[in-house]
Design a protein around this motif. Structure first.
Motif, mmCIF file in Angstrom:
data_model
loop_
_atom_site.group_PDB
_atom_site.id
_atom_site.type_symbol
_atom_site.label_atom_id
_atom_site.label_comp_id
_atom_site.label_asym_id
_atom_site.label_seq_id
_atom_site.Cartn_x
_atom_site.Cartn_y
_atom_site.Cartn_z
ATOM 1 N N UNK A 1 0.828 -1.206 0.000
ATOM 2 C CA UNK A 1 0.000 0.000 0.000
ATOM 3 C C UNK A 1 0.865 1.260 0.000
ATOM 4 N N UNK A 2 1.916 1.267 0.806
ATOM 5 C CA UNK A 2 2.815 2.421 0.824
ATOM 6 C C UNK A 2 3.497 2.600 -0.530
ATOM 7 N N UNK A 3 3.887 1.503 -1.148
ATOM 8 C CA UNK A 3 4.511 1.601 -2.477
ATOM 9 C C UNK A 3 3.539 2.183 -3.494
ATOM 10 N N UNK A 4 2.291 1.768 -3.431
ATOM 11 C CA UNK A 4 1.293 2.310 -4.359
ATOM 12 C C UNK A 4 1.099 3.811 -4.143
ATOM 13 N N UNK A 5 1.090 4.246 -2.888
ATOM 14 C CA UNK A 5 0.964 5.673 -2.583
ATOM 15 C C UNK A 5 2.194 6.436 -3.078
ATOM 16 N N UNK A 6 3.361 5.858 -2.872
ATOM 17 C CA UNK A 6 4.599 6.480 -3.348
ATOM 18 C C UNK A 6 4.578 6.577 -4.866
ATOM 19 N N UNK A 7 4.105 5.535 -5.515
ATOM 20 C CA UNK A 7 4.031 5.528 -6.980
ATOM 21 C C UNK A 7 3.167 6.675 -7.489
ATOM 22 N N UNK A 8 2.007 6.865 -6.865
ATOM 23 C CA UNK A 8 1.120 7.956 -7.273
ATOM 24 C C UNK A 8 1.759 9.324 -7.016
ATOM 25 N N UNK A 9 2.392 9.473 -5.862
ATOM 26 C CA UNK A 9 3.043 10.741 -5.538
ATOM 27 C C UNK A 9 4.219 11.009 -6.473
ATOM 28 N N UNK A 10 4.921 9.957 -6.816
ATOM 29 C CA UNK A 10 6.056 10.096 -7.730
ATOM 30 C C UNK A 10 5.586 10.570 -9.099
ATOM 31 N N UNK A 11 4.522 9.990 -9.589
ATOM 32 C CA UNK A 11 4.037 10.390 -10.915
ATOM 33 C C UNK A 11 3.565 11.838 -10.917
ATOM 34 N N UNK A 12 3.151 12.345 -9.743
ATOM 35 C CA UNK A 12 2.723 13.741 -9.629
ATOM 36 C C UNK A 12 3.879 14.655 -9.204
ATOM 37 N N UNK A 13 5.070 14.061 -9.019
ATOM 38 C CA UNK A 13 6.269 14.783 -8.608
ATOM 39 C C UNK A 13 6.066 15.509 -7.275
ATOM 40 N N UNK A 14 5.415 14.842 -6.349
ATOM 41 C CA UNK A 14 5.185 15.385 -5.013
ATOM 42 C C UNK A 14 6.270 14.858 -4.081
ATOM 43 N N UNK A 15 7.435 15.499 -4.140
ATOM 44 C CA UNK A 15 8.621 15.004 -3.445
ATOM 45 C C UNK A 15 8.421 14.883 -1.943
ATOM 46 N N UNK A 16 7.745 15.824 -1.323
ATOM 47 C CA UNK A 16 7.583 15.756 0.127
ATOM 48 C C UNK A 16 6.725 14.567 0.529
ATOM 49 N N UNK A 17 5.684 14.283 -0.224
ATOM 50 C CA UNK A 17 4.852 13.118 0.066
ATOM 51 C C UNK A 17 5.640 11.827 -0.146
ATOM 52 N N UNK A 18 6.451 11.787 -1.199
ATOM 53 C CA UNK A 18 7.291 10.609 -1.442
ATOM 54 C C UNK A 18 8.231 10.405 -0.251
ATOM 55 N N UNK A 19 8.841 11.475 0.216
ATOM 56 C CA UNK A 19 9.758 11.367 1.368
ATOM 57 C C UNK A 19 9.028 10.884 2.617
ATOM 58 N N UNK A 20 7.852 11.434 2.867
ATOM 59 C CA UNK A 20 7.079 11.024 4.053
ATOM 60 C C UNK A 20 6.715 9.547 3.998
ATOM 61 N N UNK A 21 6.235 9.095 2.858
ATOM 62 C CA UNK A 21 5.852 7.682 2.711
ATOM 63 C C UNK A 21 7.084 6.773 2.744
ATOM 64 N N UNK A 22 8.181 7.253 2.181
ATOM 65 C CA UNK A 22 9.421 6.467 2.208
ATOM 66 C C UNK A 22 9.893 6.288 3.645
ATOM 67 N N UNK A 23 9.774 7.342 4.459
ATOM 68 C CA UNK A 23 10.136 7.234 5.865
ATOM 69 C C UNK A 23 9.290 6.154 6.543
ATOM 70 N N UNK A 24 7.995 6.135 6.265
ATOM 71 C CA UNK A 24 7.117 5.103 6.820
ATOM 72 C C UNK A 24 7.561 3.714 6.351
ATOM 73 N N UNK A 25 7.918 3.638 5.082
ATOM 74 C CA UNK A 25 8.350 2.376 4.495
ATOM 75 C C UNK A 25 9.614 1.849 5.178
ATOM 76 N N UNK A 26 10.536 2.763 5.488
ATOM 77 C CA UNK A 26 11.781 2.362 6.144
ATOM 78 C C UNK A 26 11.550 1.769 7.528
ATOM 79 N N UNK A 27 10.421 2.084 8.142
ATOM 80 C CA UNK A 27 10.125 1.577 9.471
ATOM 81 C C UNK A 27 9.632 0.122 9.446
ATOM 82 N N UNK A 28 9.261 -0.349 8.264
ATOM 83 C CA UNK A 28 8.743 -1.718 8.131
ATOM 84 C C UNK A 28 9.869 -2.717 7.934
ATOM 85 N N UNK A 29 9.683 -3.926 8.406
ATOM 86 C CA UNK A 29 10.700 -4.965 8.163
ATOM 87 C C UNK A 29 10.673 -5.418 6.701
ATOM 88 N N UNK A 30 11.840 -5.751 6.214
ATOM 89 C CA UNK A 30 11.915 -6.277 4.838
ATOM 90 C C UNK A 30 11.884 -7.741 4.893
#
Length: 86
Positions: free
Chosen positions: A57-86
């Motif tokens: 879900x976070x990747x899908x949100x990042x994908x949408x923000x990326x296509x809209x070039x919303x860098x701050x939203x991408x950064x915020x979601x990426x931070x959330x993503x980093x908190x998850x285990x791989x």
């Protein structure tokens, strides 16, 4: 041959590298719509392959923000993503 779990980790790592690549390109500046669209599509593709619904879900949100070039939203979601285990 990789196990199912190993493939899941590979998909997650691939998506993370793609997002990091976007950050590097953004720092250089002048990102074309084609680059944004391609990066967004690659991230969305990885999201479809991942069974972890939160990560996906976070990747899908990042994908949408990326296509809209919303860098701050991408950064915020990426931070959330980093908190998850791989």
């Amino acid at each position: 041959m990789p196990t199912y779990d190993e493939w899941q980790v590979t998909y997650k790592e691939t998506a993370i590298r793609e997002i990091q690549k976007y950050f590097r390109i953004y720092q250089i500046g002048n990102i074309s719509e084609g680059v944004l669209a391609a990066g967004s599509a690659r991230i969305a593709q990885q999201a479809e392959r991942i069974d972890d619904s939160t990560f996906s879900s976070l990747l899908e949100q990042i994908s949408r923000s990326l296509s809209a070039n919303e860098i701050q939203d991408v950064r915020n979601k990426y931070y959330e993503l980093e908190q998850l285990p791989i």
